[in-house]
Design an enzyme around this catalytic site. Structure first.
Site, short mmCIF file in Angstrom:
data_model
loop_
_atom_site.label_atom_id
_atom_site.label_comp_id
_atom_site.label_asym_id
_atom_site.label_seq_id
_atom_site.Cartn_x
_atom_site.Cartn_y
_atom_site.Cartn_z
N GLU A 221 0.90 -1.20 -0.09
CA GLU A 221 0.09 -0.20 0.12
C GLU A 221 0.85 1.36 0.05
OE1 GLU A 221 -2.82 0.04 3.09
OE2 GLU A 221 -3.74 -2.15 2.31
N GLU A 329 -5.61 -7.81 -0.71
CA GLU A 329 -6.47 -7.35 0.33
C GLU A 329 -7.53 -6.89 -0.06
OE1 GLU A 329 -5.07 -5.07 3.68
OE2 GLU A 329 -3.15 -5.94 3.44
#
Length: 415
Positions: A221, A329
């Site tokens: 991320e 995710e």
């Protein structure tokens, strides 16, 4: 991208607009109607040509090959900390198994507690106890035939108290990532953290003494800035350098050959150019991932379409590079104050992951999807006792979904 990529891209005007590759196409090019050949490039003989580690163990080689092949027909379904994180602290089987009767196909773990400064490797140490629990779960998952993946919420190198930038001073945020690069003030600190990871990964062994393969996604991320390795605190070149050093150190210096490496931004990228802006190179990445919560956070069909388009983009890059693609995710957390979304799993998410195949090559080729962990007060995956349990069970039983019961042997190359 390459001509072979265009064989896929022309099939959908949406994708063609998304990837904006028209500059690669000559004005008089005809539409090519023969099937794309990317899947045929990968064979059991040449698989290491497309992997980071040419010296990977045979089980790791098989995992790469089988994940790539799996993505043509199935998506493996998994959850972070599935064996230890339960809604309402209801222990026993994973919440996925409580609902469906089957184990998840993927187990997510994290190196955070393992590399924590407070882990002193002593039996009475809480962090060391977590390390033992995590490694035991990995071994159990492998013995069942599941896929193991690791994230790493590494605490910042100054006080080692948090991985979130919200907990750091401006000076700490500005310098933390730079300090772990070669020549930086915390580079030796970072190497010691990698030493710990290497020791643990090399201790993961199956019943016959073979090393257990894992997927490792460092600095995930990174397109956001909530972590200290995020985009506001590292240039693209600094990010690439850190990622490349991590891989080279584990593979070459520490001799770890049972890792597949995942490149895993959040959901801000919607074109190949932006997605690859911090890409460390094909020699350093096995899995092209994306985390995406935001597009599926009660955004309706607009969010579903956005997420679907991003996975099409991701799939096509992975096809072109002969890499694995994954939704690394996702999830929608249900709590006492946040109600389930009607048919979120069986309709919304399944639509995101799926598309009609053309020439037997699906436009979406995602190998696995990982839901985040359940907690006492909230869940991403319903157990059998909540209102949307049937929705997840329907999703898990759909043709493209794979729990452990429909997962092929992932650690053996086909004969």
């Amino acid at each position: 991208m390459k001509t072979t990529f265009l064989k896929i891209a022309f099939l959908s005007l949406t994708i063609l607009a998304l990837v904006s590759c028209s500059s690669d196409k000559a004005p008089n090019d005809e539409i090519i109607i023969d099937p794309p050949t990317h899947y045929d490039l990968l064979t059991t003989q040449n698989v290491t040509n497309y992997m980071v580690d040419a010296s990977a163990t045979k089980e790791t080689i098989a995992l790469f090959y089988n994940l790539k092949r799996l993505s043509q027909t199935k998506v493996a379904i998994g959850q972070q900390d599935a064996f230890n994180s339960f809604y309402q602290d209801a222990g026993g089987d994973s919440d996925i198994k409580k609902n469906t009767g089957f184990d998840p196909a993927v187990l997510g773990s994290d190196f955070s507690f393992i590399t924590d400064k407070s882990n002193n490797n002593q039996a009475d140490n809480w962090f060391y106890q977590q390390e033992l629990k995590i490694t035991s779960d990995v071994k159990s998952a492998y013995a069942k035939g599941m896929i193991n993946t690791f994230s790493w919420h590494l605490r910042e190198p100054n006080k080692e108290e948090s991985f979130y930038t919200a907990d750091m001073t401006a000076e700490e945020k500005a310098n933390a990532f730079k300090s772990i690069l070669p020549g930086g003030t915390n580079h030796e600190w970072y190497k010691k953290k990698l030493d710990k990871i290497a020791n643990v990964v090399l201790s993961l062994k199956g019943a016959n003494g073979e090393l257990i393969p894992i997927i490792f996604r460092p600095f995930h991320e990174f397109d956001g800035s909530w972590f200290w390795w995020g985009a506001n605190f590292a240039t693209a070149e600094e990010y690439k350098t850190a990622y490349q050093f991590t891989v080279d150190y584990l593979k070459n210096t520490k001799g770890v050959h049972n890792i597949l490496y995942a490149f895993s931004p959040d959901n801000s990228y919607s074109t190949p150019e932006t997605y690859l802006s911090r890409y460390p190179g094909d020699k350093y990445v096995d899995v092209l991932g994306m985390d995406n919560y935001g597009d599926l956070n009660n955004q309706g069909s607009t969010g579903v379409n956005k997420a679907n388009a991003k996975l099409k983009m991701l799939s096509n890059i992975a096809i072109d590079k002969v890499k694995i693609a994954a939704l690394t995710e996702t999830g929608y957390q249900v709590t006492a104050t946040t109600s389930p979304i009607n048919n979120w799993f069986s309709n919304s998410l399944y639509s995101v992951l799926n598309d009609n195949p053309t020439f037997d090559v699906p436009l979406i080729s995602i190998s696995y999807v990982l839901f985040w962990n359940n907690t006492k007060d909230g869940y991403y995956v319903p157990n059998g006792s909540v209102s949307n349990a049937a929705d997840f069970k329907t999703f898990a039983a759909k043709p493209k979904s794979a729990l452990l019961n429909s997962l092929p042997k992932m650690y053996e190359l086909p004969k």
